[in-house]
Design a protein around this motif. Structure first.
Motif, PDB file in Angstrom:
ATOM      1  N   THR A  89       0.824  -1.205   0.000  1.00  0.00           N
ATOM      2  CA  THR A  89       0.000   0.000   0.000  1.00  0.00           C
ATOM      3  C   THR A  89       0.859   1.256   0.000  1.00  0.00           C
ATOM      4  N   LEU A  90       0.365   2.290  -0.648  1.00  0.00           N
ATOM      5  CA  LEU A  90       0.989   3.597  -0.509  1.00  0.00           C
ATOM      6  C   LEU A  90       0.747   4.123   0.902  1.00  0.00           C
ATOM      7  N   ILE A  91       1.593   5.029   1.335  1.00  0.00           N
ATOM      8  CA  ILE A  91       1.379   5.724   2.597  1.00  0.00           C
ATOM      9  C   ILE A  91       0.426   6.886   2.340  1.00  0.00           C
ATOM     10  N   PRO A  92      -0.682   6.978   3.052  1.00  0.00           N
ATOM     11  CA  PRO A  92      -1.631   8.085   2.829  1.00  0.00           C
ATOM     12  C   PRO A  92      -0.954   9.439   3.018  1.00  0.00           C
ATOM     13  N   ARG A  93      -1.346  10.397   2.172  1.00  0.00           N
ATOM     14  CA  ARG A  93      -0.690  11.700   2.175  1.00  0.00           C
ATOM     15  C   ARG A  93      -1.671  12.839   2.460  1.00  0.00           C
ATOM     16  N   PRO A  94      -1.151  13.960   2.962  1.00  0.00           N
ATOM     17  CA  PRO A  94      -2.019  15.103   3.287  1.00  0.00           C
ATOM     18  C   PRO A  94      -2.822  15.618   2.094  1.00  0.00           C
ATOM     19  N   GLU A  95      -2.222  15.559   0.887  1.00  0.00           N
ATOM     20  CA  GLU A  95      -2.948  16.032  -0.288  1.00  0.00           C
ATOM     21  C   GLU A  95      -4.211  15.205  -0.526  1.00  0.00           C
ATOM     22  N   THR A  96      -4.140  13.924  -0.207  1.00  0.00           N
ATOM     23  CA  THR A  96      -5.311  13.063  -0.387  1.00  0.00           C
ATOM     24  C   THR A  96      -6.377  13.375   0.659  1.00  0.00           C
ATOM     25  N   GLU A  97      -5.960  13.830   1.837  1.00  0.00           N
ATOM     26  CA  GLU A  97      -6.932  14.312   2.821  1.00  0.00           C
ATOM     27  C   GLU A  97      -7.725  15.486   2.253  1.00  0.00           C
ATOM     28  N   GLU A  98      -7.042  16.338   1.475  1.00  0.00           N
ATOM     29  CA  GLU A  98      -7.726  17.469   0.855  1.00  0.00           C
ATOM     30  C   GLU A  98      -8.774  16.996  -0.148  1.00  0.00           C
ATOM     31  N   VAL A 100     -10.473  14.150   0.054  1.00  0.00           N
ATOM     32  CA  VAL A 100     -11.593  13.671   0.869  1.00  0.00           C
ATOM     33  C   VAL A 100     -12.405  14.844   1.387  1.00  0.00           C
ATOM     34  N   GLU A 101     -11.721  15.871   1.848  1.00  0.00           N
ATOM     35  CA  GLU A 101     -12.412  17.065   2.363  1.00  0.00           C
ATOM     36  C   GLU A 101     -13.269  17.704   1.271  1.00  0.00           C
ATOM     37  N   TRP A 102     -12.775  17.718   0.053  1.00  0.00           N
ATOM     38  CA  TRP A 102     -13.517  18.300  -1.070  1.00  0.00           C
ATOM     39  C   TRP A 102     -14.780  17.481  -1.361  1.00  0.00           C
TER      40      TRP A 102
END
Length: 280
Positions: A89-98, A100-102
């Protein structure tokens, strides 16, 4: 050995590879995982001693090989949730949190939605949406059985009910029930961009989830868009995380496939990182 003394050793050993602040961040994470202590504990009790120096030394040696600390301890945090991660698996990143927020800001969280996370990886996108949307039906899809197993385990650990489908997103099959939201963070790093990738990513994270051939960088996006034209409800939304250098190409892809309300969005670093479109 006192924890404070080991901190100085830790920073000294890692300083050729990482900035001092990053070394400290690694140390505080290891302190929590190994000793069950926090930074404030060290401040309040300066003479605290290591309980397992052998484990500390193993962690330090792994970090000197530039192995991500998330893989060392087998966990990462995303949107306030804990996710198991490993070499599949990739390590989840802050940009991907953005991203999800969108998604969450684009919908009514009290409504029911049928959502699919294509190329789910650790499941961080789909599981988080399921946690935040109590009435949503979540489907996780990935090509790798080992990866999908991790995603399902993360759903269970976070008490989110999901459907799991083992399938290649370049050969998607039609589904029987249409989706309201399709979200995906597919492979998008071109081989020509490998020189921009740090060793801790290049040497440890799964290339299957990272890279795409230079001559067809929109391969996964094109296949998902084609699939969404059939399997996304009219008025349904498609969200992508994208290659920062291919924003214009993504706009063109959606436009020629007659999606509407297309919006390209920058991430916290000012890069074109996300795109959303509505099926007409």
């Amino acid at each position: 050995m006192e924890i404070k003394s080991y901190l100085h050793l830790f920073i000294r050993e890692l300083s050729p590879l990482f900035e001092e602040e990053e070394c400290k961040q690694f140390f505080w994470i290891a302190l929590e995982e190994i000793e069950g202590k926090s930074r404030i504990d060290v401040v309040m009790t300066p003479d605290l001693k290591l309980t397992d120096k052998e484990q500390w030394d193993r962690v330090l040696e792994e970090l000197k090989k530039e192995k991500p600390i998330q893989y060392i301890f087998g966990k990462a945090y995303f949107y306030g949730l804990e996710f198991k991660v490993n070499e599949h698996t990739l390590i989840p990143r802050p940009e991907t949190e953005e991203l999800v927020e969108w998604v969450l800001k684009s919908i009514d969280v009290a409504q029911e939605y049928n959502i699919v996370d294509l190329g789910t990886g650790s499941g961080c996108i789909g599981v988080t949406l399921g946690k935040e949307l109590p009435f949503a039906k979540i489907t996780l899809m990935d090509i790798s059985p080992q990866t999908l197993d991790v995603a399902v385990q993360n759903a269970l650990n976070n008490k989110v009910k999901v459907n799991a489908i083992l399938q290649n997103i370049v050969a998607l099959e039609d589904c029987r029930e249409p989706f309201d939201i399709v979200v995906s963070n597919p492979p998008y790093v071109r081989n020509l961009e490998k020189q921009e990738i740090k060793n801790n990513v290049l040497n440890y994270e799964p290339h299957l989830a990272l890279f795409v051939e230079d001559n067809d960088p929109l391969l996964f996006y094109r296949n998902i868009v084609d699939w969404a034209k059939i399997n996304l409800r009219s008025g349904g939304m498609l969200f992508f995380e994208i290659n920062q250098y291919l924003g214009k190409e993504m706009l063109m892809l959606f436009d020629k496939n007659e999606f509407k309300d297309i919006e390209l969005k920058k991430d916290m670093f000012g890069n074109d990182r996300m795109i959303r479109a509505v099926k007409g």
